[in-house]
Design a protein around this motif. Structure first.
Motif, PDB file in Angstrom:
ATOM      1  N   MET A 114       0.838  -1.183   0.000  1.00 47.82           N
ATOM      2  CA  MET A 114       0.000   0.000   0.000  1.00 47.82           C
ATOM      3  C   MET A 114       0.877   1.239   0.000  1.00 47.82           C
ATOM      4  O   MET A 114       1.869   1.320   0.746  1.00 47.82           O
ATOM      5  CB  MET A 114      -0.923   0.012   1.222  1.00 47.82           C
ATOM      6  CG  MET A 114      -1.908   1.169   1.244  1.00 47.82           C
ATOM      7  SD  MET A 114      -3.067   1.130  -0.152  1.00 47.82           S
ATOM      8  CE  MET A 114      -3.849   2.730   0.029  1.00 47.82           C
ATOM      9  N   CYS A 115       0.547   2.189  -0.852  1.00 42.36           N
ATOM     10  CA  CYS A 115       1.305   3.437  -0.929  1.00 42.36           C
ATOM     11  C   CYS A 115       0.347   4.622  -0.866  1.00 42.36           C
ATOM     12  O   CYS A 115      -0.795   4.548  -1.340  1.00 42.36           O
ATOM     13  CB  CYS A 115       2.110   3.516  -2.233  1.00 42.36           C
ATOM     14  SG  CYS A 115       3.347   2.224  -2.448  1.00 42.36           S
ATOM     15  N   PHE A 116       0.818   5.710  -0.293  1.00 41.47           N
ATOM     16  CA  PHE A 116       0.046   6.946  -0.246  1.00 41.47           C
ATOM     17  C   PHE A 116       1.013   8.096  -0.048  1.00 41.47           C
ATOM     18  O   PHE A 116       1.987   7.982   0.709  1.00 41.47           O
ATOM     19  CB  PHE A 116      -0.969   6.913   0.902  1.00 41.47           C
ATOM     20  CG  PHE A 116      -1.859   8.125   0.971  1.00 41.47           C
ATOM     21  CD1 PHE A 116      -2.869   8.308   0.033  1.00 41.47           C
ATOM     22  CD2 PHE A 116      -1.690   9.091   1.960  1.00 41.47           C
ATOM     23  CE1 PHE A 116      -3.692   9.436   0.081  1.00 41.47           C
ATOM     24  CE2 PHE A 116      -2.511  10.213   2.016  1.00 41.47           C
ATOM     25  CZ  PHE A 116      -3.509  10.386   1.067  1.00 41.47           C
ATOM     26  N   HIS A 117       0.762   9.184  -0.765  1.00 40.41           N
ATOM     27  CA  HIS A 117       1.584  10.396  -0.622  1.00 40.41           C
ATOM     28  C   HIS A 117       3.048  10.088  -0.907  1.00 40.41           C
ATOM     29  O   HIS A 117       3.953  10.660  -0.286  1.00 40.41           O
ATOM     30  CB  HIS A 117       1.403  10.967   0.785  1.00 40.41           C
ATOM     31  CG  HIS A 117       1.710  12.432   0.907  1.00 40.41           C
ATOM     32  ND1 HIS A 117       1.159  13.399   0.084  1.00 40.41           N
ATOM     33  CD2 HIS A 117       2.527  13.106   1.772  1.00 40.41           C
ATOM     34  CE1 HIS A 117       1.610  14.588   0.437  1.00 40.41           C
ATOM     35  NE2 HIS A 117       2.446  14.437   1.451  1.00 40.41           N
ATOM     36  N   GLY A 118       3.269   9.150  -1.849  1.00 41.90           N
ATOM     37  CA  GLY A 118       4.615   8.796  -2.249  1.00 41.90           C
ATOM     38  C   GLY A 118       5.359   7.877  -1.300  1.00 41.90           C
ATOM     39  O   GLY A 118       6.548   7.620  -1.491  1.00 41.90           O
ATOM     40  N   CYS A 119       4.679   7.367  -0.271  1.00 39.20           N
ATOM     41  CA  CYS A 119       5.325   6.570   0.762  1.00 39.20           C
ATOM     42  C   CYS A 119       4.796   5.143   0.768  1.00 39.20           C
ATOM     43  O   CYS A 119       3.573   4.921   0.751  1.00 39.20           O
ATOM     44  CB  CYS A 119       5.093   7.211   2.135  1.00 39.20           C
ATOM     45  SG  CYS A 119       5.902   6.357   3.502  1.00 39.20           S
ATOM     46  N   GLU A 120       5.683   4.166   0.813  1.00 41.53           N
ATOM     47  CA  GLU A 120       5.301   2.769   0.975  1.00 41.53           C
ATOM     48  C   GLU A 120       4.883   2.548   2.426  1.00 41.53           C
ATOM     49  O   GLU A 120       5.579   2.963   3.353  1.00 41.53           O
ATOM     50  CB  GLU A 120       6.459   1.845   0.628  1.00 41.53           C
ATOM     51  CG  GLU A 120       6.928   1.956  -0.819  1.00 41.53           C
ATOM     52  CD  GLU A 120       8.129   1.070  -1.091  1.00 41.53           C
ATOM     53  OE1 GLU A 120       8.279   0.029  -0.412  1.00 41.53           O
ATOM     54  OE2 GLU A 120       8.932   1.427  -1.972  1.00 41.53           O
TER      55      GLU A 120
END
Length: 248
Positions: free
Chosen positions: A146-152
């Protein structure tokens, strides 16, 4: 609402329920006298001791019969902005506990599955940054996470319908324990030391819970699936949750 472990006093009325929810979670780490009372993950215990937990409270809207997921997206962005992925340190890691307001009509595993999937899809739909190029968009692929805002990210889902898995029950409401995924590569790397750490934590789980640790648990660096680890069944017989997420 995003705040640190020492900011429990003076919550606005909308978030007042969070005080008892957080107090209950912290109480799980207070008594470490015996194997059944010591939370199985030593890294989690150290995070609490150092006061490094971050909390994000998600209220329920009775009129719309849904949670305020906009607060999840905005709070998670703030959390990610506050951590430096390039200088992650196990001793200073700040785990994020996303707590959903308990609702008396939401009590079953299927209901919590629905909320979890809705929340993850909402994050995908609302993400304002590109998906990391080295991470597959296919949840069955070994590189997916899962990734969000460029972060794993790694998302540990806990809920009150977990009876046997005490380590996946944080109280009366649904909870996500979110960490930058790469912290696990540092805490338990793909070497002999990392294998020993992983084995010890799973042994602790076997003692703490009323069921053996799930066979779905695995390591990203060894290419083992991530999605199935997020919301595991309460027993070791039920099939893992299939991933229905889709991209825009």
């Amino acid at each position: 609402m995003l705040f640190s472990q020492d900011e429990l006093a003076g919550l606005p009325d909308k978030f007042r329920w969070g005080q008892s929810a957080i107090s209950h979670i912290l109480s799980k780490f207070e008594n470490e006298a015996g194997p059944r009372t010591a939370f199985p993950c030593v890294f989690a215990r150290n995070t609490v001791k150092r006061g490094n937990l971050r909390f994000l409270l998600i209220p329920y809207e009775p009129k719309n019969s849904r949670y305020e997921l906009g607060l999840l997206a905005s709070g998670l962005r703030t959390y990610i902005d506050q951590i430096n992925i390039d200088t992650l340190d196990v001793n200073h890691n700040r785990s994020l506990l996303v707590l959903f307001e308990p609702v008396v009509t939401l009590t079953t595993t299927d209901q919590f599955k629905h909320i979890f999937i809705e929340a993850m899809q909402f994050l995908l739909d609302e993400d304002q940054r590109p998906w990391p190029s080295l991470v597959s968009k296919d949840p069955a692929h070994r590189t997916w996470t899962m990734c969000f805002h460029g972060c794993e990210l790694f998302v540990n889902v806990s809920h009150p319908a977990h009876v046997l898995r005490r380590s996946r029950n944080m109280g009366a409401g649904l909870a996500f324990i979110i960490n930058p995924r790469k912290i696990f590569d540092i805490a338990a790397p793909a070497n002999q030391q990392g294998s020993a750490i992983t084995a010890k934590i799973r042994q602790n789980i076997d003692t703490y819970d009323d069921v053996a640790h799930s066979g779905l648990l695995g390591s990203y660096v060894l290419g083992e699936a991530q999605w199935q680890q997020y919301m595991i069944p309460d027993n070791n017989e039920d099939a893992p949750l299939e991933c229905p997420l889709h991209f825009k």
